[in-house]
Structure formats: structure tokens, C-alpha cells
Design a protein around this motif. Structure first.
Motif, PDB file in Angstrom:
ATOM      1  N   GLY A 203      51.186  38.152  44.534  1.00  0.00           N
ATOM      2  CA  GLY A 203      51.396  39.441  43.896  1.00  0.00           C
ATOM      3  C   GLY A 203      51.155  39.400  42.395  1.00  0.00           C
ATOM      4  O   GLY A 203      51.358  40.404  41.702  1.00  0.00           O
ATOM      5  N   ARG A 204      50.696  38.255  41.885  1.00  0.00           N
ATOM      6  CA  ARG A 204      50.484  38.080  40.441  1.00  0.00           C
ATOM      7  C   ARG A 204      49.010  37.926  40.085  1.00  0.00           C
ATOM      8  O   ARG A 204      48.665  37.852  38.908  1.00  0.00           O
ATOM      9  N   ALA A 205      48.151  37.827  41.095  1.00  0.00           N
ATOM     10  CA  ALA A 205      46.718  37.683  40.870  1.00  0.00           C
ATOM     11  C   ALA A 205      45.971  38.334  42.016  1.00  0.00           C
ATOM     12  O   ALA A 205      46.502  38.453  43.128  1.00  0.00           O
ATOM     13  N   VAL A 236      41.264  40.069  34.710  1.00  0.00           N
ATOM     14  CA  VAL A 236      42.099  41.234  34.411  1.00  0.00           C
ATOM     15  C   VAL A 236      43.374  41.189  35.246  1.00  0.00           C
ATOM     16  O   VAL A 236      44.470  41.496  34.757  1.00  0.00           O
ATOM     17  N   SER A 237      43.261  40.754  36.513  1.00  0.00           N
ATOM     18  CA  SER A 237      44.428  40.744  37.407  1.00  0.00           C
ATOM     19  C   SER A 237      45.496  39.764  36.957  1.00  0.00           C
ATOM     20  O   SER A 237      46.676  39.930  37.280  1.00  0.00           O
ATOM     21  N   ILE A 238      45.105  38.714  36.217  1.00  0.00           N
ATOM     22  CA  ILE A 238      46.105  37.748  35.755  1.00  0.00           C
ATOM     23  C   ILE A 238      46.422  37.926  34.273  1.00  0.00           C
ATOM     24  O   ILE A 238      47.080  37.076  33.662  1.00  0.00           O
ATOM     25  N   GLY A 239      45.941  39.023  33.687  1.00  0.00           N
ATOM     26  CA  GLY A 239      46.325  39.363  32.325  1.00  0.00           C
ATOM     27  C   GLY A 239      45.585  38.631  31.237  1.00  0.00           C
ATOM     28  O   GLY A 239      46.056  38.586  30.090  1.00  0.00           O
ATOM     29  N   PRO A 243      35.430  39.476  28.062  1.00  0.00           N
ATOM     30  CA  PRO A 243      34.944  38.415  28.942  1.00  0.00           C
ATOM     31  C   PRO A 243      35.487  37.052  28.511  1.00  0.00           C
ATOM     32  O   PRO A 243      35.992  36.897  27.407  1.00  0.00           O
ATOM     33  N   ALA A 244      35.391  36.090  29.430  1.00  0.00           N
ATOM     34  CA  ALA A 244      35.838  34.734  29.126  1.00  0.00           C
ATOM     35  C   ALA A 244      34.940  33.750  29.856  1.00  0.00           C
ATOM     36  O   ALA A 244      34.351  34.073  30.888  1.00  0.00           O
ATOM     37  N   GLU A 245      34.833  32.557  29.313  1.00  0.00           N
ATOM     38  CA  GLU A 245      34.007  31.531  29.941  1.00  0.00           C
ATOM     39  C   GLU A 245      34.865  30.649  30.826  1.00  0.00           C
ATOM     40  O   GLU A 245      35.963  30.257  30.455  1.00  0.00           O
ATOM     41  N   THR A 282      38.946  25.274  56.931  1.00  0.00           N
ATOM     42  CA  THR A 282      39.883  26.128  56.205  1.00  0.00           C
ATOM     43  C   THR A 282      39.571  26.068  54.717  1.00  0.00           C
ATOM     44  O   THR A 282      39.277  24.992  54.186  1.00  0.00           O
ATOM     45  N   VAL A 283      39.608  27.213  54.072  1.00  0.00           N
ATOM     46  CA  VAL A 283      39.506  27.284  52.618  1.00  0.00           C
ATOM     47  C   VAL A 283      40.848  27.780  52.096  1.00  0.00           C
ATOM     48  O   VAL A 283      41.327  28.840  52.496  1.00  0.00           O
ATOM     49  N   PHE A 284      41.470  26.999  51.236  1.00  0.00           N
ATOM     50  CA  PHE A 284      42.701  27.410  50.579  1.00  0.00           C
ATOM     51  C   PHE A 284      42.340  27.873  49.170  1.00  0.00           C
ATOM     52  O   PHE A 284      41.715  27.132  48.411  1.00  0.00           O
ATOM     53  N   LEU A 285      42.738  29.093  48.839  1.00  0.00           N
ATOM     54  CA  LEU A 285      42.454  29.647  47.527  1.00  0.00           C
ATOM     55  C   LEU A 285      43.796  29.930  46.850  1.00  0.00           C
ATOM     56  O   LEU A 285      44.569  30.760  47.313  1.00  0.00           O
ATOM     57  N   VAL A 286      44.073  29.225  45.771  1.00  0.00           N
ATOM     58  CA  VAL A 286      45.339  29.399  45.061  1.00  0.00           C
ATOM     59  C   VAL A 286      45.059  30.075  43.725  1.00  0.00           C
ATOM     60  O   VAL A 286      44.327  29.539  42.879  1.00  0.00           O
ATOM     61  N   ALA A 287      45.624  31.273  43.552  1.00  0.00           N
ATOM     62  CA  ALA A 287      45.406  32.048  42.329  1.00  0.00           C
ATOM     63  C   ALA A 287      46.701  32.395  41.614  1.00  0.00           C
ATOM     64  O   ALA A 287      46.676  32.809  40.462  1.00  0.00           O
ATOM     65  N   ASN A 288      47.830  32.245  42.294  1.00  0.00           N
ATOM     66  CA  ASN A 288      49.119  32.572  41.690  1.00  0.00           C
ATOM     67  C   ASN A 288      49.356  31.673  40.474  1.00  0.00           C
ATOM     68  O   ASN A 288      49.426  30.447  40.607  1.00  0.00           O
TER      69      ASN A 288
END
Length: 307
Positions: A203-205, A236-239, A243-245, A282-288
Motif C-alpha cells: 500500500g506504499r508503492a 511518484v508512487s513512493i514519493g 525524473p530520476a536516474e 516465480t517472480v517476486f517483486l518487492v517495492a514496499n
């Protein structure tokens, strides 16, 4: 009392707590509480300090796991363990490295707290069933049953044909090239037909709240978030400002190769793959961001590398 007589045991206690809890933050809290109890105990009554501290830490970790389970059930989307940076381990640390692999920690989440503790202590640290019985406060027969149930469950849930570390790294590097190179056909060729993508944004990303299944759907999703527009929307979703590299590299994470994406010193995204028979299952995607915090602060000893 000072901490000099506690410090030699701290890494082992973090090893145990992280494997039972799946988060660095909770593991550090548990070890801090173990230190407080150690500070108050009469040392003359402790015959084996390490055994005493492992017992205290394990019991605290079991209690903490019972408390956080309810929160994890209400978690927005899939819950994945907090990631840690790990270095290639010498042979005598190989089993400990395997015991922090992301796919294994995900399976351990399905065990009861006592089953998980019994499995970790026996399989990762070589404790006898008699010793584990004393740690968790159960009979030896009951402890054997807990450990057997846990082991059978893990074996049933893990891939039947696992690739070795070298093959996994090569597959991860090919995955990186195809995914971030926009090569949808090449990416789909790397994926098993029934591949699953499990993502944790907390819920944070920006991340899918449900598991995505199938090579075509997973491939299209991954290439869509890896292009410039998708990447900037994620920032943007993680604040973070845009743009950023991005700096993208294959690194050792939780005992295996993973794709680590950074903006400056901050880790913002990790892709880890579970490979079976030269394909990605399986692909695990961690964005939190909370799950990536420990990876953004390297060099803190056991807290950032429990293995």
C-alpha cells in the motif's frame, strides 16, 4: 551490566530471529528485548549463555510472530519478507545462506509459529530435537512431530528441480536484459508457462494487489513497468521526485541473485526469481519501502546480513 558478554552472541540471535520472523525490524526488536532480559539475569545461574540466549530469543520471536500474523492477514496485497543484502558465503555458511532464500521464507510463512521455530532450529542451525524441545517448551516427541510436519510442508511447496547458483545468476542476468531492454518475446521465453508474479507494495508503492499468472501476462506487465513512463510513475508512487536516474544491477539478496534497482543510495525495487529447470517459475517483486530499508543501509553487520 555491560554488553561485552552479549555482543559475541548477537549475530547468532539475529540469525535465528530473522528466520523465524521474516523481517529485520522485528528481529532487531526481539534481540533488543533478549539483551534487556540478559542484563537482568544472575549470570552465575546460567551454565550456557548461548543456549540461554537462543532460548529467550526463540520464545520472544514465537510470541512476536503470533502477534504480527493478524496484521499480515490484513496486509494490502501479498506479504513478502523483508529483504537483506547477502554476500557469497563460504562452504561452511552455505546452509545458512539457503535458509534465508526468499522462496523458502515465503513457504515458512505458511507454517505455525512453533513449526517454523522447530524447522529453523533443526534445519538451519542443526539443533537436536531434544534441544529444540527445551527451547520451545514441548516434549521431544511433540517437537519431532512439529519438525517433521514443517519439513514435509516445505518439501511439498518447493520446486522439484532447482537450478544451481550459477545457473540462477545467468538466468537472472538474462531476465534483466530482456525486462529492462523491452524485449517482450525474449522475456516470455525465459518464463515458465505457469509463471506467477508475486508483488509486495504494502500500500506504499505502486504494485499489483493480486498475483499475476501466465507467461504472456507476466511478461507484458514487467515490460510495461520497466519502460521510462512506468518507471517514473513508480517513483511518484513512493514519493520520489521525477525524473530520476536508476542504477540497476544483479546482486546477492537473501542468499541468491536478484535484480536491485536504486535511486542514489536508496533501494527502490527488487526482482528475485525462483528458477526451475532453466525457466522462471516465480517472480517476486518487492517495492514496499519498509521491506527494502535494510538493503539501503549496508554495513551494519548481522542486521543487514543475518546469514
Amino acid at each position: 551490566m555491560g554488553s561485552d558478554d552479549f555482543t559475541p552472541h548477537r549475530r547468532r540471535l539475529l540469525d535465528v530471529a530473522y528466520r523465524i520472523l521474516g523481517t529485520v525490524t522485528d528481529a532487531e526488536d526481539v534481540v533488543q528485548e533478549a539483551w534487556l532480559r540478559w542484563s537482568a539475569v544472575d549470570r552465575s545461574e546460567v551454565a550456557n549463555p548461548q543456549a540461554f540466549l537462543v532460548t529467550v530469543t526463540t520464545r520472544l520471536a514465537i510470541d512476536r510472530l503470533r502477534q504480527v500474523r493478524a496484521r499480515r492477514e490484513a496486509y494490502p496485497g501479498p506479504w513478502l519478507p523483508e529483504l537483506i543484502s547477502t554476500r557469497p558465503d563460504p562452504a561452511d555458511r552455505a546452509e545458512l545462506a539457503e535458509s534465508v532464500e526468499l522462496a523458502l521464507l515465503v513457504v515458512l510463512e505458511t507454517l505455525s509459529p512453533l513449526e517454523r521455530a522447530a524447522f529453523v532450529l533443526h534445519e538451519a542451525f542443526g539443533f537436536s530435537h531434544a534441544d529444540i524441545a527445551g527451547v520451545i517448551g514441548r516434549s521431544e516427541a511433540a517437537t519431532r512431530q512439529l519438525a517433521r510436519r514443517a519439513r514435509d510442508h516445505v518439501r511439498a511447496a518447493r520446486p522439484r528441480f532447482e537450478t544451481d547458483r550459477g545457473q540462477r545468476r545467468r538466468l537472472t542476468e538474462r531476465f534483466l536484459a530482456a525486462c529492462f531492454g523491452g524485449d517482450l518475446d525474449g522475456l516470455v521465453e525465459l518464463l515458465a508457462a505457469d509463471v506467477r508474479l508475486v508483488s509486495d507494495g504494502g500500500g506504499r508503492a505502486k504494485a499489483p494487489l493480486r498475483v499475476i499468472e501466465g507467461a504472456d501476462r507476466v511478461g507484458r506487465f514487467l515490460t510495461s513497468i520497466s519502460n521510462d513512463d512506468g518507471a517514473q510513475r513508480f517513483l511518484v508512487s513512493i514519493g520520489l521526485p521525477t525524473p530520476a536516474e536508476f542504477a540497476i544491477a544483479v546482486e546477492d539478496v537473501n542468499g541468491g541473485p536478484a535484480i536491485v534497482v536504486r535511486v542514489g543510495a536508496r533501494v527502490v525495487l527488487v526482482f528475485a526469481v525462483e528458477a526451475v529447470d532453466d525457466r522462471i517459475g516465480t517472480v517476486f517483486l518487492v517495492a514496499n519501502p519498509e521491506k527494502l530499508a535494510a538493503m539501503s543501509r549496508p554495513g551494519e553487520g548481522a542486521a543487514s546480513n543475518p546469514a
